[in-house]
Design a protein around this motif. Structure first.
Motif, short mmCIF file in Angstrom:
data_model
loop_
_atom_site.label_atom_id
_atom_site.label_comp_id
_atom_site.label_asym_id
_atom_site.label_seq_id
_atom_site.Cartn_x
_atom_site.Cartn_y
_atom_site.Cartn_z
N PHE A 34 -12.30 -37.27 -46.26
CA PHE A 34 -11.16 -37.56 -45.49
C PHE A 34 -10.30 -36.44 -45.39
N ASN A 35 -9.99 -35.86 -46.41
CA ASN A 35 -9.21 -34.57 -46.52
C ASN A 35 -9.64 -33.37 -45.71
N THR A 36 -10.89 -33.18 -45.74
CA THR A 36 -11.69 -32.26 -45.17
C THR A 36 -11.59 -32.54 -43.55
N VAL A 37 -11.72 -33.69 -43.19
CA VAL A 37 -11.58 -34.33 -41.82
C VAL A 37 -10.11 -34.04 -41.15
N VAL A 38 -8.95 -34.42 -42.23
CA VAL A 38 -7.60 -33.98 -41.50
C VAL A 38 -7.38 -32.45 -41.68
N ILE A 39 -7.83 -31.75 -42.49
CA ILE A 39 -7.74 -30.28 -42.12
C ILE A 39 -8.34 -29.72 -40.76
N LYS A 40 -9.46 -30.11 -40.65
CA LYS A 40 -10.29 -29.96 -39.46
C LYS A 40 -9.56 -30.47 -38.18
N MET A 41 -8.93 -31.79 -38.27
CA MET A 41 -8.20 -32.21 -37.07
C MET A 41 -6.66 -31.47 -36.88
N LEU A 42 -6.25 -31.04 -37.92
CA LEU A 42 -4.99 -30.23 -37.72
C LEU A 42 -5.15 -28.72 -37.24
N ASP A 52 0.47 -21.16 -41.11
CA ASP A 52 0.01 -20.64 -42.25
C ASP A 52 -1.16 -21.41 -42.74
N GLU A 53 -2.22 -20.59 -43.13
CA GLU A 53 -3.62 -21.31 -43.40
C GLU A 53 -3.34 -21.92 -44.76
N THR A 54 -2.59 -21.54 -45.74
CA THR A 54 -2.64 -22.32 -46.79
C THR A 54 -1.67 -23.84 -46.70
N SER A 55 -0.89 -23.74 -45.54
CA SER A 55 -0.18 -24.95 -45.33
C SER A 55 -0.95 -26.21 -45.33
N TYR A 56 -2.10 -26.16 -44.54
CA TYR A 56 -3.10 -27.27 -44.50
C TYR A 56 -3.63 -27.96 -45.58
N GLU A 57 -4.22 -26.99 -46.63
CA GLU A 57 -4.50 -27.53 -47.94
C GLU A 57 -3.44 -28.13 -48.82
N THR A 58 -2.29 -27.34 -48.59
CA THR A 58 -1.13 -27.67 -49.57
C THR A 58 -0.77 -29.26 -48.92
N PHE A 59 -0.57 -29.50 -47.77
CA PHE A 59 -0.13 -30.62 -47.31
C PHE A 59 -1.03 -31.70 -47.64
N VAL A 60 -2.48 -31.66 -47.54
CA VAL A 60 -3.49 -32.49 -47.86
C VAL A 60 -3.37 -32.87 -49.41
N ARG A 61 -3.20 -31.87 -50.19
CA ARG A 61 -2.98 -32.09 -51.53
C ARG A 61 -2.08 -32.58 -52.02
N GLU A 62 -0.72 -32.36 -51.48
CA GLU A 62 0.61 -33.13 -51.83
C GLU A 62 0.51 -34.62 -51.19
N ALA A 63 -0.17 -34.71 -50.11
CA ALA A 63 -0.08 -36.16 -49.54
C ALA A 63 -1.18 -36.93 -50.43
N GLU A 64 -2.03 -36.38 -51.03
CA GLU A 64 -3.17 -36.94 -51.99
C GLU A 64 -2.39 -37.27 -53.17
#
Length: 155
Positions: A34-42, A52-64
């Motif tokens: 799910f998290n990989t799909v969210v990053i790809k969608m964003l 900023d590329e790190t924003s995607y991963e940070t968002f998904v990690r913090e949301a989890e």
């Protein structure tokens, strides 16, 4: 193979083709969580912005970590719908529950944008969008991204 001629029947060929497609879809869905799909969608939906590329991963990690998805009632069924629909959306123009998938996708992109400085920077597309923190209207100071203060004044 049927008979002595070594030819495969049309029915058998269609079954093999169908099973191959199903196996490919299941394999791909199993690989993409799910998290990989969210990053790809964003990344796809916000390709027109400088993010900023790190924003995607940070968002998904913090949301989890903060159980953001559970708070938005994204149970495992909705997560699977998003994962499967993301894969099918690239192949089929129309499929069952596409409207619901688009709603969930829009909700995820909106949550991400509210969690960045995009609206604080008056929606300036030339500035790099940076992740601030998971958006929570009860914790962050009041700001209205739809205020007329964010839109340029026309003379």
């Amino acid at each position: 193979m049927t008979g002595k001629t070594g030819k495969i029947s049309r029915r058998k060929f269609l079954w093999i083709a169908l099973l191959t497609v199903i196996a490919a879809v299941i394999g791909t869905v199993a690989i993409l969580d799910f998290n990989t799909v969210v990053i790809k969608m964003l990344k796809h939906d916000l390709a027109h912005l400088k993010v900023d590329e790190t924003s995607y991963e940070t968002f998904v990690r913090e949301a989890e970590q903060k159980q953001h998805w559970q708070g938005k009632f994204f149970d495992w069924k909705k997560r699977q719908l998003v994962r499967f629909s993301y894969m099918v959306d690239a192949i089929l123009p129309s499929f069952p529950y596409k409207y619901k998938y688009l709603q969930y996708r829009s909700d995820i992109v909106g949550d991400f944008l509210l969690s960045t400085d995009f609206f604080i920077n008056k929606m300036d597309r030339d500035k790099t969008v940076t992740y601030i923190g998971l958006y929570n209207p009860y914790l962050r100071p009041c700001s209205n991204p739809f205020s007329n203060l964010y839109y340029p004044q026309k003379v």
